[in-house]
Design a protein around this motif. Structure first.
Motif, mmCIF file in Angstrom:
data_model
loop_
_atom_site.group_PDB
_atom_site.id
_atom_site.type_symbol
_atom_site.label_atom_id
_atom_site.label_comp_id
_atom_site.label_asym_id
_atom_site.label_seq_id
_atom_site.Cartn_x
_atom_site.Cartn_y
_atom_site.Cartn_z
ATOM 1 N N TRP A 517 74.094 24.005 39.257
ATOM 2 C CA TRP A 517 73.337 25.127 38.933
ATOM 3 C C TRP A 517 75.021 26.363 39.258
ATOM 4 O O TRP A 517 76.321 26.347 40.004
ATOM 5 N N LYS A 518 74.993 27.255 38.394
ATOM 6 C CA LYS A 518 76.521 28.225 38.192
ATOM 7 C C LYS A 518 75.729 29.499 39.347
ATOM 8 O O LYS A 518 74.679 28.812 39.205
ATOM 9 N N GLU A 519 76.482 30.014 39.032
ATOM 10 C CA GLU A 519 76.491 31.621 40.538
ATOM 11 C C GLU A 519 74.805 32.211 39.722
ATOM 12 O O GLU A 519 75.421 32.417 38.087
ATOM 13 N N ARG A 520 74.003 32.585 40.537
ATOM 14 C CA ARG A 520 72.886 32.805 40.359
ATOM 15 C C ARG A 520 72.506 34.294 40.515
ATOM 16 O O ARG A 520 73.169 34.130 41.490
ATOM 17 N N VAL A 521 71.733 35.352 39.776
ATOM 18 C CA VAL A 521 71.427 36.234 40.912
ATOM 19 C C VAL A 521 69.829 36.519 40.121
ATOM 20 O O VAL A 521 69.073 35.967 38.981
ATOM 21 N N ASP A 522 68.488 36.932 41.375
ATOM 22 C CA ASP A 522 67.592 37.339 41.051
ATOM 23 C C ASP A 522 67.429 38.150 40.541
ATOM 24 O O ASP A 522 67.686 39.691 41.748
ATOM 25 N N VAL A 523 67.098 39.137 39.416
ATOM 26 C CA VAL A 523 67.119 40.412 39.288
ATOM 27 C C VAL A 523 65.567 40.731 38.695
ATOM 28 O O VAL A 523 65.271 39.986 37.873
ATOM 29 N N VAL A 562 58.691 51.274 28.618
ATOM 30 C CA VAL A 562 59.820 50.744 29.608
ATOM 31 C C VAL A 562 59.669 48.958 29.417
ATOM 32 O O VAL A 562 57.852 49.126 29.604
ATOM 33 N N ILE A 563 60.483 48.551 29.882
ATOM 34 C CA ILE A 563 59.695 46.546 29.826
ATOM 35 C C ILE A 563 61.092 46.584 30.638
ATOM 36 O O ILE A 563 61.498 46.651 30.862
ATOM 37 N N GLU A 564 59.766 45.180 31.502
ATOM 38 C CA GLU A 564 60.861 44.834 31.995
ATOM 39 C C GLU A 564 60.457 43.324 32.456
ATOM 40 O O GLU A 564 59.550 42.603 31.702
ATOM 41 N N LYS A 565 61.771 42.559 32.966
ATOM 42 C CA LYS A 565 61.957 41.162 32.680
ATOM 43 C C LYS A 565 62.694 40.308 34.440
ATOM 44 O O LYS A 565 63.342 41.628 34.540
ATOM 45 N N VAL A 566 61.364 39.434 34.702
ATOM 46 C CA VAL A 566 61.881 39.041 35.854
ATOM 47 C C VAL A 566 62.129 37.646 36.270
ATOM 48 O O VAL A 566 61.516 37.134 36.055
ATOM 49 N N GLY A 567 63.023 37.832 37.241
ATOM 50 C CA GLY A 567 63.723 35.917 36.969
ATOM 51 C C GLY A 567 64.919 36.034 37.558
ATOM 52 O O GLY A 567 65.606 36.882 37.839
ATOM 53 N N VAL A 568 65.696 34.046 38.462
ATOM 54 C CA VAL A 568 66.813 34.020 38.349
ATOM 55 C C VAL A 568 67.572 33.142 37.390
ATOM 56 O O VAL A 568 67.186 31.858 36.730
ATOM 57 N N PHE A 569 68.360 33.565 37.093
ATOM 58 C CA PHE A 569 69.568 33.848 35.185
ATOM 59 C C PHE A 569 70.393 32.852 35.899
ATOM 60 O O PHE A 569 71.419 33.914 37.189
ATOM 61 N N GLU A 570 70.775 32.133 35.936
ATOM 62 C CA GLU A 570 73.001 32.335 35.781
ATOM 63 C C GLU A 570 73.103 33.431 35.041
ATOM 64 O O GLU A 570 73.321 33.642 34.156
ATOM 65 N N THR A 571 74.389 34.042 35.567
ATOM 66 C CA THR A 571 75.500 35.036 35.109
ATOM 67 C C THR A 571 75.678 34.608 34.449
ATOM 68 O O THR A 571 76.302 36.101 33.670
ATOM 69 N N VAL A 599 69.968 47.573 35.710
ATOM 70 C CA VAL A 599 69.139 45.630 36.212
ATOM 71 C C VAL A 599 69.258 46.031 38.163
ATOM 72 O O VAL A 599 70.226 46.963 38.527
ATOM 73 N N LYS A 600 67.887 45.386 38.879
ATOM 74 C CA LYS A 600 67.790 45.815 39.609
ATOM 75 C C LYS A 600 68.126 43.924 40.737
ATOM 76 O O LYS A 600 67.912 43.038 40.407
ATOM 77 N N THR A 601 68.933 43.899 41.109
ATOM 78 C CA THR A 601 69.403 42.301 42.010
ATOM 79 C C THR A 601 69.171 42.934 42.733
ATOM 80 O O THR A 601 69.494 43.305 43.883
ATOM 81 N N ASN A 602 68.424 41.708 43.358
ATOM 82 C CA ASN A 602 67.332 41.277 44.016
ATOM 83 C C ASN A 602 68.068 40.816 45.841
ATOM 84 O O ASN A 602 68.123 40.520 46.295
ATOM 85 N N LYS A 603 68.987 39.468 44.605
ATOM 86 C CA LYS A 603 69.638 38.639 45.991
ATOM 87 C C LYS A 603 70.880 37.603 44.808
ATOM 88 O O LYS A 603 70.341 37.526 43.287
ATOM 89 N N ILE A 604 71.957 37.776 45.699
ATOM 90 C CA ILE A 604 72.861 36.401 44.795
ATOM 91 C C ILE A 604 72.687 35.411 45.420
ATOM 92 O O ILE A 604 72.642 35.044 46.661
ATOM 93 N N LEU A 605 72.197 34.441 44.276
ATOM 94 C CA LEU A 605 72.708 32.699 44.697
ATOM 95 C C LEU A 605 73.873 31.986 44.401
ATOM 96 O O LEU A 605 74.323 32.677 43.483
ATOM 97 N N PRO A 606 74.812 31.825 44.561
ATOM 98 C CA PRO A 606 76.115 31.229 44.684
ATOM 99 C C PRO A 606 75.781 29.583 44.398
ATOM 100 O O PRO A 606 75.000 28.733 44.501
ATOM 101 N N ALA A 607 77.170 29.609 43.531
ATOM 102 C CA ALA A 607 76.454 27.832 42.929
ATOM 103 C C ALA A 607 76.755 27.156 44.230
ATOM 104 O O ALA A 607 76.932 26.501 45.205
ATOM 105 N N GLY A 608 75.878 25.797 43.495
ATOM 106 C CA GLY A 608 75.634 24.659 43.549
ATOM 107 C C GLY A 608 74.433 23.561 43.094
ATOM 108 O O GLY A 608 74.483 23.705 42.409
ATOM 109 N N SER A 609 74.509 22.753 44.309
ATOM 110 C CA SER A 609 73.399 21.568 43.545
ATOM 111 C C SER A 609 72.513 21.721 43.259
ATOM 112 O O SER A 609 71.833 22.750 43.861
#
Length: 657
Positions: A517-523, A562-571, A599-609
């Protein structure tokens, strides 16, 4: 099945152009002593040159390695006996049957019949007929008797007697007593082919010579010829004719249809009235709509004539009475006659289903009789003939239990295929009802043998298509190999990669660097085309409000603001509105094109396997490719491959010219 097509695509459907044929086949390589020739290699290489996107595969050395790998897999499949599998055999047989169709018919005759049918379809004939019944397999005497009857009645018609009255008096068609032999208008494919031909070949106002069909002999009078009216789509409202003659009920039916007609004139909807009042239960629910039809297709000429008399879509008729009741017809659409190319496939299918197909088969049989020499053993035939008796004329003859000539060869096709006595006699016994009772018995036997030979020659021809037509053999051989390869790959690679969990996990661990994974964000991403709406959304997010609350406040039943999209995405994912730096919390307003985002960023997930579950599909695919690459190497150890370097050198020079 799509996967199978992709796999086989490299080796199917040979191009017409190929490498110049050499006088003597040269062996390019052998596998366990089995030769593979330059001709096949060059043909496949040229055919696939434009399909290959990887330039490394266009390199002849690499392509030879791929080709040898392919042939190794086919050898492995044969070694495992996959060619004997029932599913494989069934699919191969089905494919061959489809491919052989174009070789098993006389295309020249088919094309002539297609052209004839199309030309006939441009006209409609109004005809009458008189039928003199006689069985297809009647004796010559009975056939002649029926023919002479027809000739005698034709003379009466030509002398000026009324054809309709002659039909009432002489026709053996039961309906003639009521309709005087009148058939109304008809066009191509509406009658049996022989009758159709008799009608189209008889000038208007004249009476044909006797026309033979499976029903007997017909005299046909052509009353009128007109241009084909094409097809028509209509709807109707119907009030049924009373079942019994009852003047009061008939008057009531007429009154009802006139009342409905008045409602139409007052502007009420035709479809609604049909649903409410039409007594045609099959069409009323659909607003009275009928399937489109052409002349002669319905059982009521009156109905057809009123329908075709309408000219403007939406126009409807006055009430009229047919044999079945009262109707009002509304025109939906008139369909003009179609051009030849639009009806070609439909006409060809219809030709294959009617008596025209017999003409095609007869022409093919005649050509095959010329192509292949047939020898008949006169002595064996004479002995066989003595086994027949008069019971064949009663359709009750049975094959004798024993005979010393049953295993003798009666007929030989092309000096190769031998036809024994017993199978022919079995055929004769089962076809007694399909052959005319010719006399003496030798003529009867000859008639059956002719029928039998036509079938057997056709079988022989079909069985030898690969030899007769090299291009057919090539396609079949490549499909045979490709199908084997598919079954082999499924068995040895694809299924193994799915069920070998230990091997899959080990492969994943050994190659984990490829699954990162590259750096990801839960947004939570909110978007709108209205900047003020996004500003309000941002305020709500700052106050800790969730998506449900925000949409209730800003969206209405008529408009989604207004419409919203939720998910975990690489930056670097394009779904994300670009930000210089992601941090937990609510972003500022981001503008992109016609949209505004927050964008509401809930969590930042670092790069990793990635875990195995997160990338399992890709790992399985990579594992399959790994297994296949190492598998080919193992096959090279299992089989002995010898490449003729000198011959390959010549191939390179010729292909590079």
């Amino acid at each position: 099945m799509k996967l199978k097509k992709v796999l086989l695509g490299l080796f199917l459907f040979i191009a017409a152009t190929s490498f110049a044929q050499q006088e003597k086949k040269e062996v390019l390589f052998t596998i366990d002593g089995n030769p593979y020739y330059t001709e096949e290699f060059v043909r496949v290489y040229n055919k696939n040159l434009d399909l290959v996107k990887d330039d490394s595969q266009k390199d002849l050395d690499n392509y030879l390695d791929l080709f040898i790998g392919y042939k190794l897999k086919v050898n492995k499949a044969n070694k495992l006996g996959l060619q004997d599998g029932k599913k494989y055999q069934s699919e191969l047989k089905s494919y061959r049957t489809q491919l052989a169709k174009n070789y098993l018919t006389d295309t020249e005759v088919t094309d002539e019949l297609l052209e004839e049918a199309y030309e006939r379809s441009k006209k409609e004939i109004n005809g009458s007929h008189i039928l003199f019944m006689v069985s297809e397999n009647a004796t010559p005497a009975d056939t002649l008797k029926a023919y002479n009857k027809a000739i005698d009645v034709r003379k009466k018609a030509l002398a000026g007697q009324d054809f309709g009255q002659l039909a009432v008096q002489y026709s053996e068609d039961p309906s003639a007593k009521d309709n005087k032999g009148e058939l109304g208008y008809f066009s191509v494919f509406r009658m049996v082919y022989q009758f159709e031909s008799g009608a189209y070949n008889t000038p208007k106002g004249e009476v044909s010579m006797p026309v033979r069909t499976r029903y007997g002999y017909h005299l046909i009078k052509v009353n009128d010829v007109r241009d084909n009216r094409g097809e028509i789509s209509v709807a109707h409202i119907m009030i049924l004719k009373p079942r019994k003659e009852d003047a009061a009920e008939e008057a009531k039916a007429k009154q009802t249809i006139e009342e409905i007609y008045q409602k139409l004139k007052q502007g009420e909807d035709f479809e609604s009235l049909a649903k409410q009042f039409s007594q045609d239960k099959s069409t009323a629910p659909a607003g009275g709509k009928l399937n489109k039809f052409n002349s002669g297709e319905l059982s009521s000429v009156t109905f057809e004539d009123h329908a075709f008399a309408l000219n403007t879509p939406g126009e409807y008729s006055e009430p009229f009475q047919s044999e079945y009741g009262w109707h009002i017809v509304k025109l939906i659409e008139k369909h003009a006659a179609k051009p030849f190319e639009d009806v070609k496939d439909e006409f060809e299918n219809r030709i294959k289903r009617d008596d025209r197909s017999k003409l095609i088969a007869a022409s093919m049989n005649e050509k095959l009789r010329v192509k292949y020499k047939v020898d008949r053993d006169a002595k064996v035939y004479a002995k066989m003939l003595k086994m027949l008796n008069e019971k064949v004329y009663e359709k009750s003859w049975a094959v004798p239990a024993e005979s010393d000539i049953y295993d003798k060869t009666l007929l030989t096709i092309n000096g190769e295929k031998e036809l024994k006595v017993k199978p022919f006699l079995d055929y004769l016994a089962s076809h007694q009802t399909s052959v005319a009772p010719l006399k003496p018995l030798s003529k009867y036997a000859d008639a059956v043998i002719d029928k039998y030979l036509d079938e057997q020659i056709a079988i022989y021809y079909n069985d030898n298509l690969e030899r007769e037509y090299p291009e057919f053999g090539i396609v079949m051989e490549e499909y045979r190999d490709g199908l084997l390869l598919f079954d082999l790959m499924e068995k040895e690679i694809w299924e193994k990669a799915k069920i070998d969990t230990t091997g899959l996990e080990q492969f994943y661990k050994n190659n984990i660097a490829h699954y990162q994974w590259k750096e990801r964000v839960d947004v939570d991403i909110y978007s709108s085309t209205d900047e003020s709406v996004i500003k309000k959304t941002r305020k709500y997010l700052k106050k800790g409000k969730d998506a449900t609350y925000i949409k209730e406040k800003l969206n209405t039943a008529d408009k989604v603001a207004v419409i919203e999209k939720v998910g975990v995405f690489e930056t670097d994912n394009e779904v994300l509105p670009k930000q210089d730096k992601y941090k937990e919390g609510v972003s500022g307003i981001i503008e992109k094109g016609d949209y505004y985002y927050v964008v509401k960023t809930n969590k930042i997930l670092p790069a990793g396997s990635k875990t195995l579950e997160e990338c399992k599909g890709r790992v399985i695919n990579d594992y399959q490719q790994y297994l296949e690459s190492t598998w080919v190497d193992s096959l090279k150890s299992e089989f002995t491959v010898k490449v003729n370097k000198d011959v390959f050198g010549k191939v390179k020079k010729q292909l590079h010219q």
